[in-house]
Every structure is written in structure tokens, then in C-alpha cells.
Design an enzyme around this catalytic site. Structure first.
Site, PDB file in Angstrom:
ATOM      1  N   GLY A  40       0.797  -1.225   0.000  1.00 22.52           N
ATOM      2  CA  GLY A  40       0.000   0.000   0.000  1.00 22.52           C
ATOM      3  C   GLY A  40       0.829   1.275   0.000  1.00 22.52           C
ATOM      4  O   GLY A  40       2.044   1.259   0.172  1.00 22.52           O
ATOM      5  N   HIS A  41       0.157   2.391  -0.169  1.00 23.89           N
ATOM      6  CA  HIS A  41       0.812   3.696  -0.171  1.00 23.89           C
ATOM      7  C   HIS A  41       1.538   3.930   1.147  1.00 23.89           C
ATOM      8  O   HIS A  41       1.036   3.616   2.221  1.00 23.89           O
ATOM      9  CB  HIS A  41      -0.201   4.818  -0.438  1.00 23.89           C
ATOM     10  CG  HIS A  41      -1.254   4.933   0.614  1.00 23.89           C
ATOM     11  ND1 HIS A  41      -1.100   5.700   1.743  1.00 23.89           N
ATOM     12  CD2 HIS A  41      -2.466   4.360   0.708  1.00 23.89           C
ATOM     13  CE1 HIS A  41      -2.179   5.615   2.501  1.00 23.89           C
ATOM     14  NE2 HIS A  41      -3.032   4.793   1.888  1.00 23.89           N
ATOM     15  N   GLU A  42       2.753   4.417   1.048  1.00 22.94           N
ATOM     16  CA  GLU A  42       3.607   4.761   2.189  1.00 22.94           C
ATOM     17  C   GLU A  42       3.925   3.570   3.092  1.00 22.94           C
ATOM     18  O   GLU A  42       4.359   3.743   4.225  1.00 22.94           O
ATOM     19  CB  GLU A  42       2.987   5.904   2.993  1.00 22.94           C
ATOM     20  CG  GLU A  42       2.820   7.166   2.173  1.00 22.94           C
ATOM     21  CD  GLU A  42       1.972   8.224   2.846  1.00 22.94           C
ATOM     22  OE1 GLU A  42       1.250   7.901   3.809  1.00 22.94           O
ATOM     23  OE2 GLU A  42       2.030   9.368   2.381  1.00 22.94           O
TER      24      GLU A  42
END
Length: 118
Positions: A40-42
Site C-alpha cells: 500500500g501507499h507509504e
């Protein structure tokens, strides 16, 4: 595989088919991301870790170095799993944990002999 332009991928990392690495994700060096993994993002994957098929790290989740994530496991958003940890397959990780832990949702394993098969 689909890798965001803003993702940071370490040297020697293996990214298998159908893996998705989202925006601003960080994957350390010598990591193995098996088929159909979602980062996922970050999210952050520590160096020398293995993420098994169909596993997912949701947004801002992280695993420490030399950790193993079993097939179809999911880390919920912003969850932190320490270094040298093992997450059992089919486990939904809802709470963060420290280093050197085994995380599993299976309390017991039962086997029953099939008396009809010879």
C-alpha cells in the site's frame, strides 16, 4: 507488476508478476515479493524480508527486516510488525507487535482420521 514512480525499491529485490507497489512505498534491499502481493501507499518492507503470494500491506503499514509474511495475510493500515517476525498464512494483523514475534490467528489445529479411506 505495477510499480509507482514514487516507490523506492532496494537493490536485489525480486518483484514477481501481478504485484502492485503503490505511491511512496519503500521496499528494502534483497526483498522477495511473490505473485499478487499488494504494498500500500507509504508502506515499508524491511530488508531481506519475504512477502508470500496474495499478501497485502495496507497504507502506511510496515514490516521490519528479515520478516516473513505468509500467503494471504493482511496488515491493516498503519500497523507495525517488528524485525525477525513471522506472520502465519491467512492472518489478519490488527495490532502492532515488537521484534521476534510469531503472529497467527490459528489457536489450535485438529486432525481427524478418515475411517472410510483405506
Amino acid at each position: 507488476a505495477i510499480v509507482s514512480k514514487s516507490a523506492n525499491i532496494g537493490q536485489g529485490t525480486i518483484i514477481c508478476p501481478y504485484t502492485i507497489i503503490n505511491a511512496n512505498a519503500t521496499v528494502g534491499e534483497n526483498v522477495s515479493l511473490n505473485v499478487n502481493v499488494s504494498i500500500g501507499h507509504e508502506a515499508t518492507v524491511g530488508a531481506h524480508s519475504v512477502v508470500s503470494p496474495y499478501a497485502a500491506l495496507n497504507g502506511n503499514a510496515s514490516i521490519g527486516k528479515q520478516s516473513f509474511i505468509g500467503s494471504r495475510s493482511t496488515l491493516f493500515p498503519s500497523i507495525r510488525v517488528g524485525a525477525f517476525c513471522t506472520v502465519d498464512s491467512h492472518t489478519a494483523v490488527r495490532k502492532s507487535c515488537q521484534d521476534r514475534m510469531i503472529i497467527s490467528e490459528r489457536a489450535t489445529l485438529s486432525t481427524i482420521k478418515n475411517r472410510f479411506m483405506r
